[in-house]
Design an enzyme around this catalytic site. Structure first.
Site, PDB file in Angstrom:
ATOM      1  N   HIS A  80       1.089   4.965  -4.963  1.00  0.00           N
ATOM      2  CA  HIS A  80       1.371   3.669  -3.924  1.00  0.00           C
ATOM      3  C   HIS A  80       1.975   4.316  -2.626  1.00  0.00           C
ATOM      4  O   HIS A  80       2.550   5.462  -2.623  1.00  0.00           O
ATOM      5  CB  HIS A  80       2.325   2.696  -4.361  1.00  0.00           C
ATOM      6  CG  HIS A  80       1.806   1.923  -5.672  1.00  0.00           C
ATOM      7  ND1 HIS A  80       1.132   1.101  -5.585  1.00  0.00           N
ATOM      8  CD2 HIS A  80       2.601   2.346  -6.925  1.00  0.00           C
ATOM      9  CE1 HIS A  80       0.796   0.533  -7.170  1.00  0.00           C
ATOM     10  NE2 HIS A  80       1.895   1.382  -7.693  1.00  0.00           N
ATOM     11  N   CYS A 115      -1.178   0.152 -15.581  1.00  0.00           N
ATOM     12  CA  CYS A 115       0.243   1.109 -14.852  1.00  0.00           C
ATOM     13  C   CYS A 115       0.374   2.096 -15.627  1.00  0.00           C
ATOM     14  O   CYS A 115       1.248   3.163 -15.258  1.00  0.00           O
ATOM     15  CB  CYS A 115       1.098   0.190 -14.778  1.00  0.00           C
ATOM     16  SG  CYS A 115       0.857  -1.044 -13.522  1.00  0.00           S
ATOM     17  N   GLU A 172       6.264  -2.072  -3.322  1.00  0.00           N
ATOM     18  CA  GLU A 172       5.265  -1.239  -4.112  1.00  0.00           C
ATOM     19  C   GLU A 172       3.854  -1.630  -3.363  1.00  0.00           C
ATOM     20  O   GLU A 172       3.013  -0.587  -3.508  1.00  0.00           O
ATOM     21  CB  GLU A 172       5.386  -1.433  -5.596  1.00  0.00           C
ATOM     22  CG  GLU A 172       4.458  -0.469  -6.417  1.00  0.00           C
ATOM     23  CD  GLU A 172       4.570  -0.915  -7.949  1.00  0.00           C
ATOM     24  OE1 GLU A 172       5.217  -0.215  -8.668  1.00  0.00           O
ATOM     25  OE2 GLU A 172       3.915  -1.833  -8.090  1.00  0.00           O
ATOM     26  N   HIS A 193      -1.238   6.995 -11.099  1.00  0.00           N
ATOM     27  CA  HIS A 193      -1.916   6.348  -9.796  1.00  0.00           C
ATOM     28  C   HIS A 193      -0.703   6.524  -8.945  1.00  0.00           C
ATOM     29  O   HIS A 193       0.284   7.299  -9.123  1.00  0.00           O
ATOM     30  CB  HIS A 193      -2.209   4.742 -10.257  1.00  0.00           C
ATOM     31  CG  HIS A 193      -0.914   3.916 -10.741  1.00  0.00           C
ATOM     32  ND1 HIS A 193      -0.460   3.953 -11.711  1.00  0.00           N
ATOM     33  CD2 HIS A 193      -0.597   2.867  -9.970  1.00  0.00           C
ATOM     34  CE1 HIS A 193       0.624   3.073 -11.937  1.00  0.00           C
ATOM     35  NE2 HIS A 193       0.631   2.410 -10.689  1.00  0.00           N
ATOM     36  N   ASP A 229       8.561  11.489  -1.247  1.00  0.00           N
ATOM     37  CA  ASP A 229       7.226  11.355  -0.268  1.00  0.00           C
ATOM     38  C   ASP A 229       6.265  12.601  -0.897  1.00  0.00           C
ATOM     39  O   ASP A 229       6.745  13.912  -0.966  1.00  0.00           O
ATOM     40  CB  ASP A 229       7.360  11.466   1.041  1.00  0.00           C
ATOM     41  CG  ASP A 229       6.399  11.381   1.777  1.00  0.00           C
ATOM     42  OD1 ASP A 229       5.513  10.541   1.369  1.00  0.00           O
ATOM     43  OD2 ASP A 229       6.070  12.108   3.012  1.00  0.00           O
ATOM     44  N   HIS A 230       4.990  12.266  -0.977  1.00  0.00           N
ATOM     45  CA  HIS A 230       4.020  13.321  -1.702  1.00  0.00           C
ATOM     46  C   HIS A 230       4.555  13.995  -3.029  1.00  0.00           C
ATOM     47  O   HIS A 230       4.300  15.137  -3.056  1.00  0.00           O
ATOM     48  CB  HIS A 230       3.686  14.128  -0.722  1.00  0.00           C
ATOM     49  CG  HIS A 230       2.763  13.613   0.359  1.00  0.00           C
ATOM     50  ND1 HIS A 230       3.211  12.824   1.355  1.00  0.00           N
ATOM     51  CD2 HIS A 230       1.360  13.678   0.572  1.00  0.00           C
ATOM     52  CE1 HIS A 230       2.206  12.200   2.099  1.00  0.00           C
ATOM     53  NE2 HIS A 230       1.122  13.123   1.746  1.00  0.00           N
ATOM     54  N   HIS A 255       2.976   7.643  -9.822  1.00  0.00           N
ATOM     55  CA  HIS A 255       3.692   7.401 -10.887  1.00  0.00           C
ATOM     56  C   HIS A 255       3.185   6.666 -12.064  1.00  0.00           C
ATOM     57  O   HIS A 255       1.726   6.666 -11.918  1.00  0.00           O
ATOM     58  CB  HIS A 255       4.985   6.522 -10.560  1.00  0.00           C
ATOM     59  CG  HIS A 255       4.451   5.053 -10.364  1.00  0.00           C
ATOM     60  ND1 HIS A 255       5.199   3.838 -10.955  1.00  0.00           N
ATOM     61  CD2 HIS A 255       3.605   4.371 -10.140  1.00  0.00           C
ATOM     62  CE1 HIS A 255       4.999   2.709 -10.735  1.00  0.00           C
ATOM     63  NE2 HIS A 255       3.710   3.065 -10.342  1.00  0.00           N
TER      64      HIS A 255
END
Lengths: 137, 137, 137, 137, 137, 137
Positions: free
Chosen positions: E41, E33, E126, E39, E79-80, E14
């Site tokens: 998480h 950010c 996060e 980047h 996810d991914h 994100h």
């Protein structure tokens, strides 16, 4: 050479006891681990393989394959099972953390060899305080 | 009012099944949790009490006392035991995480009242992914 | 040969300083770890022994015995103590994580030899980010 | 000889793919890790150095210095970055956990040699279940 | 009334930025950010529902069903993935932890209502240091 | 309304004792926590604030600001300090986990009010087994 570790988990019942011993001797040696009605754990399993990095993929072994091998050969047989009663590779063996780890190692070693990676170690946590690690010899 | 939480752990066997149901129906409803040979977990228990701080000691309740109450009334009965078979306060009850947490709450509530603190909640982790919390009503 | 690890914990005060240095030099070298009024940690200790599995018990060493050895020789001396002041085996030594781990190793090695297992390593976590491991040479 | 481990963390985006392959082949080999729009992780990095304890300080290496070396050379370049795009030492390389760990090792090794300690290993966790460790050969 | 919590995890990319702002203003407000190259998480999601225990099963809700609902409606989409780009329920929204948690709550609430349990809260980590919790109003 | 939690950590020495009591009475009431030479902990602090999400930023409060407030007002005063001796807001108070949490709450509440968010709770872990939470009344 680089080392890859995959964590898997299984929840199982077991007890520590020898059939040929009296209840008293089992209790004396194994304490509350010998409860005839069983107890159980959330086992945490760390499988480590080693090998060269494939320059094309950046992988030693595809983690999806590594996960599938461990799950099919080990987790499916142990998870939500009774280790003393239900697990083929534990028949006739003491269900101590040491012996479970050794037997998991022996099950997995040839399966990873088929994929051209070397099984380095099996680490097994029985509780957050107790664990064993086996390197195959 | 301040809240104090003590973590304790126990390792136990259990299964989810109803005697009056067939093996097939138990399997259909409870899946591998109904394995007749049992399975088990490392349960993680968080007991929270609330009360005023005693200005002389800085305590709501002495944590050594809180630990002793939980251990005598709950942990000693559950640890290295079979929840369905061995535990007096679980006789005739489903050994689901929900019901275990409720029964632990019911056991502990009067014991903490005797010490003039109020039991706020019982949280019980069955695995690292599944937990329940009960506040008494 | 298989490796068994037992985790124990102790909460202790310490500081890093040399008596023969000035406060300024201690501050320059050890930073806030040299606070004359002490600070402290929840230390996490992992003791690993290695040996053959006893075919009768499935154990390298009974974990209850392993726990008792570590607790009597190490934890009772360190827990809720001041490492620089209260601990016999740390007298006159720097209370760095490195030195504490080495001294714990030296205390435990002969005790495990008496039980016919070999002390493999002592790992000591001072915080979740900092740890040391010592293998005896 | 004693081993010191420092944990650091970074949050980064990456994907697994080869430019010269079709989207279909990337998907077939790398699965959802090849998502063209990236995904990401909270990486957990454990750097271990080894050396003799300085008898004056009780240190192998000052952890403040160890932390500063890792942060300046590795964390600042990776944290809140895109590993494939933004990181100089990853240019033209597969952003697999294996390769990232190897490259971090290669970046750090000479920097610790300047401080007269030996870099022993770099362990990198991509998730709580997957990790790699590299010892430099 | 008892509360059941299920933990699931997803790894995603994100960034925090507003299209209508300059790069400089995004950088000033969102710091690293806002890295245009993204980047990511390992997000940890805790979904809590509440309800009465079914006396026949001992369940508030079958955890296998609860897991399936969360995975189909939330995890498979996140996810991914890239949260800003790939996720239908995040289109046109800030990808802050706060907003992601609120949108996950809004997606899950009607799905649990169909199963006659009440969604109590969504907690989203996060990093190990930062988390948010949303209760629906 | 959404809740944001920031975790911070500090390592400090303390003891539980009352100056006006004899050593024997301190020992009887506080056990090994009353060791005159101090002991210490790695405290883990969870600060939770609540507020509305700013639609422009997606934030309740910028976590960098939240971290800075906690660090300046609390962590810098406690970390690598002696809680009984070195900390202004603990002068003349019992250094129990309960009291430390209450005093941290009282220090932080007006600072977050200045930023237009409401401090919801302070949770403080003294060890992995013991924690307290305070909500301000």
């Amino acid at each position: 050479m680089i080392y890859i570790t995959r964590r898997e988990r299984f929840s199982a019942a077991h007890k520590l006891y020898k059939e040929e011993w009296s209840a008293e001797r089992n209790e004396a040696v194994f304490g509350n681990c010998s409860n005839p009605n069983w107890h159980g754990h959330n086992y945490e399993l760390f499988v480590t393989v080693k090998g060269q990095v494939n320059p094309e993929t950046g992988f030693v072994i595809d983690l999806k394959l590594m996960k599938a091998i461990i799950n099919e050969a080990v987790i499916l047989k142990l998870d939500h099972r009774n280790i003393n009663v239900d697990v083929d590779f534990m028949q006739g063996k003491m269900a101590s953390t040491e012996v479970i780890a050794i037997e998991i190692f022996n099950v997995l070693k040839p399966l990873f060899e088929q994929e051209n990676v070397c099984l380095h170690s099996v680490k097994l946590h029985e509780t957050e305080n107790n664990s064993v690690e086996y390197f195959g010899n």
